[in-house]
Design a protein around this motif. Structure first.
Motif, mmCIF file in Angstrom:
data_model
loop_
_atom_site.group_PDB
_atom_site.id
_atom_site.type_symbol
_atom_site.label_atom_id
_atom_site.label_comp_id
_atom_site.label_asym_id
_atom_site.label_seq_id
_atom_site.Cartn_x
_atom_site.Cartn_y
_atom_site.Cartn_z
ATOM 1 N N MET A 13 0.761 -0.972 -0.030
ATOM 2 C CA MET A 13 -0.126 0.096 0.027
ATOM 3 C C MET A 13 1.018 1.319 -0.035
ATOM 4 O O MET A 13 2.167 1.294 0.118
ATOM 5 C CB MET A 13 -0.886 -0.147 1.288
ATOM 6 N N ARG A 14 0.186 2.404 -0.411
ATOM 7 C CA ARG A 14 1.013 3.455 -0.467
ATOM 8 C C ARG A 14 1.086 4.236 1.000
ATOM 9 O O ARG A 14 0.404 3.980 1.924
ATOM 10 C CB ARG A 14 0.340 4.832 -1.246
ATOM 11 N N MET A 15 2.080 5.163 1.298
ATOM 12 C CA MET A 15 2.456 5.855 2.309
ATOM 13 C C MET A 15 1.640 7.018 2.187
ATOM 14 O O MET A 15 1.469 7.702 1.329
ATOM 15 C CB MET A 15 3.742 6.231 2.482
ATOM 16 N N PHE A 16 0.822 7.330 3.375
ATOM 17 C CA PHE A 16 -0.070 8.755 3.320
ATOM 18 C C PHE A 16 -0.001 9.283 4.825
ATOM 19 O O PHE A 16 -0.414 8.582 5.574
ATOM 20 C CB PHE A 16 -1.493 8.290 3.024
ATOM 21 N N PRO A 17 0.307 10.604 4.870
ATOM 22 C CA PRO A 17 0.689 11.455 3.880
ATOM 23 C C PRO A 17 2.041 11.161 3.209
ATOM 24 O O PRO A 17 2.714 10.611 3.989
ATOM 25 C CB PRO A 17 0.772 12.995 4.500
ATOM 26 N N ALA A 18 2.265 11.516 1.755
ATOM 27 C CA ALA A 18 3.325 11.129 1.429
ATOM 28 C C ALA A 18 4.340 12.244 1.758
ATOM 29 O O ALA A 18 4.275 13.447 1.971
ATOM 30 C CB ALA A 18 2.947 10.892 -0.228
ATOM 31 N N MET A 19 5.864 11.745 1.533
ATOM 32 C CA MET A 19 6.914 12.492 1.603
ATOM 33 C C MET A 19 7.052 13.574 0.546
ATOM 34 O O MET A 19 6.943 12.928 -0.565
ATOM 35 C CB MET A 19 8.344 11.713 1.811
ATOM 36 N N ARG A 20 7.207 14.779 0.698
ATOM 37 C CA ARG A 20 7.341 15.553 -0.284
ATOM 38 C C ARG A 20 8.593 16.574 0.031
ATOM 39 O O ARG A 20 8.720 17.120 1.294
ATOM 40 C CB ARG A 20 6.345 16.723 -0.586
ATOM 41 N N VAL A 21 9.592 16.850 -0.925
ATOM 42 C CA VAL A 21 10.766 17.424 -0.386
ATOM 43 C C VAL A 21 10.974 18.478 -1.729
ATOM 44 O O VAL A 21 10.766 18.355 -2.796
ATOM 45 C CB VAL A 21 11.749 16.598 -0.270
#
Lengths: 176, 176
Positions: A1-9
């Motif tokens: 499954m996806r990670m949520f919230p997603a990492m954003r850089v």
DNA sequence: CCCTTTTCACCTAGGTGGTAAGAT
DNA sequence: ATCTTACCACCTAGGTGAAAAGGG
């Protein structure tokens, strides 16, 4: 499954004309297994960690790209996929449930990424830099342990819109 | 929009340990514009071609990969996207309607693909080979010109299942 | 007792040709 | 007349948490 919230850089300081890979891996924070104590709302140590799993790396799908391209945009890891299946053959990142993890962002100069692979550890040395953000440490679960997390997931994830109460659209099937 | 049916190729003779890009472009067959004459079921010349459009290249999303990887699988171009919008900024391949085109498959050794780009012509020379299959020439339209094509599209494309007659599932909305 | 897996209704996201309206 | 566009119902494909069922 996806990670949520997603990492954003956001990244700065790259050579605009150099090509880079950007990758993410997820490493154990410690050697412990955890359980959530509801009445105190805290994670408590519940023994030693399970045995290590095969290392996996998520290579950002825009890789390789120029420093200019990477620096122009927010780099999101929302398509990264996690699993607790140690025999996974989909290239997902394998984690143990009820353990603490730290995601790491890797910036790899293209000429240093020749043996970069989803199923091998990220190379180290010249031309490779790793970044971790302590505020992104998380604990893995197979069911949510408190309502704040559930609410965050439902309110913020577009795919969970069906569980939102807003506007009285909430009409779930009745069990007969 | 996507091309359907999609081009699918098998490749042999690559160096298993060499890295390659695989790409596709689509070139005009001649300098003519066509129209379909229904009673004779034939495409007829209807004047000279429209002015050329910016060159675009579809780089297969598995690129770059080893010769071994490419040779092990059927290589499908089903995600390639076409448009008739000359101002397209989505990286789609731009074509004129009512013209004849030939898709070409390009095999590019990784070290010769440094200036490979979706918006530049495919490089030529050492380490780059191009292949065309005359049986894949097609004519672009914005509406189908005969029922054989319509039937092929509906019967073979999974996304068109809603238009199939089979099993009497055909219950489309009635206009009141 | 606590954790995990499976199934479900409900979403997002986007690929189909038909149809009617628009454009030249 | 002929070609093009916009919108529609109908699909595929897959991401949500809830609830029920399974497991140690």
């Amino acid at each position: 499954m996806r990670m949520f919230p997603a990492m954003r850089v956001k990244i700065s300081g790259l050579d605009p004309h150099q090509q880079y890979y950007i990758a993410m891996d997820i490493v154990p924070v410690d050697n412990k297994r955890y359980r959530y104590v509801y009445h105190s709302s805290k994670w408590m140590v519940a023994g030693n960690a399970d045995s290590p799993v095969p290392p996996r790396v998520y290579i950002h799908p825009d890789s390789p790209a120029s420093g200019e391209t990477w620096m122009r945009q927010v780099i999101s890891f929302d398509k990264l996929k996690l699993t607790n299946n140690e025999l996974d053959d989909q290239g997902h990142i394998i984690l143990h449930s009820m353990h603490k993890y730290q995601p790491r962002v890797h910036v790899i100069r293209k000429d240093c990424g020749d043996d970069l692979s989803p199923i091998k550890p990220v190379p180290t040395g010249e031309g490779v830099k790793a970044f971790s953000f302590p505020e992104t440490v998380f604990t893995t679960v197979t069911a949510y342990q408190n309502q704040q997390i559930t609410r965050l997931k439902i309110d913020r994830n577009p795919f969970a819109k069906g569980f939102r109460d807003s506007g009285r659209n909430r009409k779930r099937k009745v069990v007969l």
